[in-house]
Design a protein around this motif. Structure first.
Motif: not given
Lengths: 239, 135
Positions: A43, A45-46, A167, A199, A236
């Protein structure tokens, strides 16, 4: 989800992986292991480098440093199709189906593996009854959920020992994502090792045995999902 | 589970039996550069042979220059073959990826136009929800 880990061998292990695009470093020394019969969720963030890490693991992107070990053997530089034939299956972000082929033809493409088309179709339609109804329809005209079903069916048709999911939920309604993850849980219960990047942290945490938090090209924490709540918030939200 | 354990063991054996080589991408790049070098070197050897034959009236030396020129030509041909092989492979890989992406994008546009929705809305269509009946 799976039994507790004893001394299981690692089916996949990344050691100090560094990778770059056009000289720009994306991964800065990633260490991660996927033990046998375990679901590991990554996991973050982008832009954390999660997809790049999966591509390196599957042999689709070269590592500029570090080792990729599959079943204890260094496979840096191995062709991705060689790994796929032996049972390392990547279902990529965006599904990776052939939009201009029918559902059946897409399944047919997987008959290079150890199974015949009839066997592949039987198992695919058993898992996803909707695909049976759509078997002559162009894959590109299926709904997003159906396309993801087809991608999963194609992946499972290869009889994978190690399944890598990128994803799974992208562009799908939450209700479909939940159902897809039920299937992932069942595949995991059958003993397939799974490395999943996602995500939707909540959904994947229910399925995973271990989770890893990835930030700015590094795995900053690995552990049981319940213990990673704080790291996830920081990853995040920052701070 | 027992079947899967057997599958995992089979996977480990097959990975162990793989003839693992050095990184293919690095090898391709090296061969591409070798092709360039051989082409350049071959032309250089040819030019050297030309001046060698013009710098003497000795027929034996001129014949040697002929042989040197042929070696240069051979090197240049091999270099050109290597360069073509690996540069075309790179281009075709890119072209194939591009073609796949364009087909996907085109299909999305057609589907969106037919259904009167944007591409993202179409992908979020929950129509397949009830069909997910994992066993």
């Amino acid at each position: 989800m799976t039994a507790a880990n004893g001394h299981r061998t690692n089916l996949l292990e990344l050691r100090g992986i560094r990778a770059a695009y056009d000289g720009i470093n994306v991964l800065h020394g990633v260490d991660l292991a996927v033990p046998e019969a375990t679901v590991v969720a990554v996991l973050g963030p982008n832009g954390a480098g999660k997809t790049t890490m999966l591509r390196v693991a599957a042999g689709l992107h070269p590592a500029s440093a570090g080792d990729v070990l599959v079943a204890g053997h260094r496979v840096n530089g191995c062709r991705p199709d060689e790994l796929a034939r032996r049972g390392l299956c990547l279902i990529p972000e965006g599904r990776g189906i052939f939009p201009n082929l029918t559902v059946r033809e897409n399944l047919w493409m997987m008959s290079h593996s150890r199974r015949s088309l009839a066997e592949i179709e039987e198992s695919a339609y058993e898992r996803f009854s909707r695909l049976r109804q759509r078997h002559n329809q162009m894959a590109g005209t299926l709904s997003g959920g159906e396309q993801q079903m087809l991608a999963m069916a194609r992946g499972l048709a290869t009889d994978p020992a190690l399944l890598i999911l990128d994803e799974l939920s992208m562009g799908l309604a939450p209700i479909i994502v939940e159902d897809l993850y039920q299937l992932v849980a069942q595949v995991a219960q059958s003993g397939v090792s799974i490395l999943v990047v996602e995500q939707f942290a909540r959904i994947v945490m229910d399925v995973a045995d271990q989770a890893a938090v990835m930030v700015q090209g590094r795995v900053v924490q690995v552990g049981p999902p319940a213990e990673l709540e704080d790291s996830l918030s920081q990853a995040y939200l920052g701070g | 589970m027992a079947d899967q354990h057997g599958r995992v063991e089979e996977f480990k054996e097959e990975i162990a039996e793989m003839g693992l080589r050095d990184p293919a991408a690095a090898r391709d790049r090296t061969l591409l550069r070798l092709g360039w070098a051989l082409m350049g070197g071959g032309v250089g050897v040819g030019i050297f042979a030309y001046f060698l034959s013009h710098g003497t009236t000795n027929p034996l030396t001129q014949r040697d220059a002929l042989v040197v020129a042929l070696i240069g030509l051979t090197l240049a041909v091999i270099g050109a073959a290597l360069f073509t092989r690996y540069s075309v492979a790179q281009f075709l890989r890119f072209w194939l990826a591009r073609l796949s992406w364009e087909q996907q994008a085109q299909t999305d546009r057609v589907v969106a136009a037919l259904s009167g929705q944007g591409p993202e809305q179409h992908r979020e269509d929950p129509a397949g929800a009830e069909a997910l009946t994992p066993h």
